[in-house]
Design a protein around this motif. Structure first.
Motif, short mmCIF file in Angstrom:
data_model
loop_
_atom_site.label_atom_id
_atom_site.label_comp_id
_atom_site.label_asym_id
_atom_site.label_seq_id
_atom_site.Cartn_x
_atom_site.Cartn_y
_atom_site.Cartn_z
N LEU A 104 -2.46 132.06 107.85
CA LEU A 104 -1.26 132.16 107.01
C LEU A 104 -0.67 130.76 106.92
N ILE A 105 -0.69 130.20 105.71
CA ILE A 105 -0.20 128.85 105.48
C ILE A 105 1.18 128.95 104.82
N MET A 106 2.19 128.44 105.49
CA MET A 106 3.56 128.57 104.99
C MET A 106 4.15 127.26 104.48
N ASN A 107 3.63 126.14 104.92
CA ASN A 107 4.17 124.83 104.55
C ASN A 107 3.67 124.43 103.16
N ALA A 108 4.56 123.94 102.31
CA ALA A 108 4.20 123.59 100.94
C ALA A 108 3.15 122.48 100.89
N ASN A 109 3.27 121.48 101.75
CA ASN A 109 2.29 120.40 101.76
C ASN A 109 0.93 120.88 102.24
N ALA A 110 0.91 121.81 103.17
CA ALA A 110 -0.36 122.37 103.64
C ALA A 110 -1.00 123.20 102.53
N ARG A 111 -0.20 123.84 101.70
CA ARG A 111 -0.73 124.59 100.55
C ARG A 111 -1.40 123.63 99.58
N LYS A 112 -0.77 122.50 99.33
CA LYS A 112 -1.38 121.49 98.47
C LYS A 112 -2.68 120.98 99.08
N TYR A 113 -2.68 120.82 100.39
CA TYR A 113 -3.85 120.30 101.09
C TYR A 113 -5.05 121.24 100.93
N PHE A 114 -4.85 122.54 101.21
CA PHE A 114 -6.00 123.44 101.08
C PHE A 114 -6.41 123.62 99.63
N SER A 115 -5.47 123.49 98.71
CA SER A 115 -5.83 123.56 97.29
C SER A 115 -6.76 122.42 96.91
N THR A 116 -6.49 121.24 97.45
CA THR A 116 -7.36 120.10 97.22
C THR A 116 -8.75 120.34 97.80
N LEU A 117 -8.79 120.91 98.99
CA LEU A 117 -10.09 121.22 99.61
C LEU A 117 -10.87 122.24 98.77
N MET A 118 -10.17 123.21 98.22
CA MET A 118 -10.84 124.21 97.36
C MET A 118 -11.45 123.55 96.14
N MET A 119 -10.72 122.62 95.55
CA MET A 119 -11.24 121.91 94.37
C MET A 119 -12.50 121.13 94.74
N GLU A 120 -12.50 120.49 95.89
CA GLU A 120 -13.67 119.73 96.34
C GLU A 120 -14.85 120.65 96.61
N GLN A 121 -14.60 121.84 97.13
CA GLN A 121 -15.68 122.80 97.40
C GLN A 121 -16.36 123.27 96.11
N GLN A 122 -15.63 123.30 95.03
CA GLN A 122 -16.17 123.80 93.77
C GLN A 122 -17.05 122.77 93.07
N ARG A 123 -17.04 121.54 93.51
CA ARG A 123 -17.88 120.50 92.89
C ARG A 123 -19.30 120.63 93.31
N MET B 223 10.96 122.94 114.75
CA MET B 223 9.89 122.03 114.42
C MET B 223 10.16 121.46 113.03
N SER B 224 9.96 120.17 112.86
CA SER B 224 10.22 119.56 111.57
C SER B 224 9.17 119.98 110.55
N THR B 225 9.50 119.82 109.29
CA THR B 225 8.58 120.18 108.21
C THR B 225 7.28 119.40 108.31
N HIS B 226 7.38 118.12 108.64
CA HIS B 226 6.16 117.31 108.77
C HIS B 226 5.29 117.80 109.91
N ASN B 227 5.88 118.15 111.03
CA ASN B 227 5.11 118.67 112.17
C ASN B 227 4.46 120.00 111.83
N GLU B 228 5.14 120.84 111.04
CA GLU B 228 4.55 122.10 110.60
C GLU B 228 3.32 121.82 109.73
N PHE B 229 3.45 120.85 108.84
CA PHE B 229 2.32 120.47 107.99
C PHE B 229 1.14 120.01 108.83
N ILE B 230 1.39 119.13 109.80
CA ILE B 230 0.32 118.59 110.65
C ILE B 230 -0.38 119.73 111.40
N ALA B 231 0.39 120.66 111.94
CA ALA B 231 -0.19 121.78 112.69
C ALA B 231 -1.07 122.65 111.79
#
Length: 76
Positions: free
Chosen positions: A57-76, A1-9
Motif C-alpha cells: 500500500l503506497i500512500m506517499n505522493a512521491n512514492a506513487r510517482k516513483y512506482f509509476s515511473t518504474l511501470m513505464m520503464e517495465q513496458q519498454r 515521520m516527515s513526508t520525505h522519510n515516508e517517501f524513502i521508506a
C-alpha cells in the motif's frame, strides 16, 4: 515521520521487491493510497506460472510517482 522519510521508506520497499525479481503487475487506487501488486519473474523476465505475488500500500505522493515511473520503464 516527515513526508520525505515516508517517501524513502516506501521507495526502499519497492526497490527491495524489484531487486528480488518482482515486477509491478497491477495497481488499484483508493482513498487510502495505491495498492501495488507485484509478481515474481524468472531470469528471462517472463512472469512465473506459479503466481508468487505480494502487494504494497503506497500512500506517499512521491512514492506513487516513483512506482509509476518504474511501470513505464517495465513496458519498454
Amino acid at each position: 515521520m516527515s513526508t520525505h522519510n515516508e517517501f524513502i521508506a516506501e521507495r526502499d520497499k519497492i526497490d527491495f521487491l524489484i531487486d528480488q525479481g518482482y515486477r509491478i503487475t497491477a495497481v488499484t487506487e483508493n482513498l487510502s493510497g495505491d495498492l501495488v501488486e507485484f509478481q515474481q519473474v524468472d531470469e528471462s523476465g517472463v512472469l512465473r506460472e506459479k503466481k508468487e505475488t505480494t502487494s504494497l500500500l503506497i500512500m506517499n505522493a512521491n512514492a506513487r510517482k516513483y512506482f509509476s515511473t518504474l511501470m513505464m520503464e517495465q513496458q519498454r
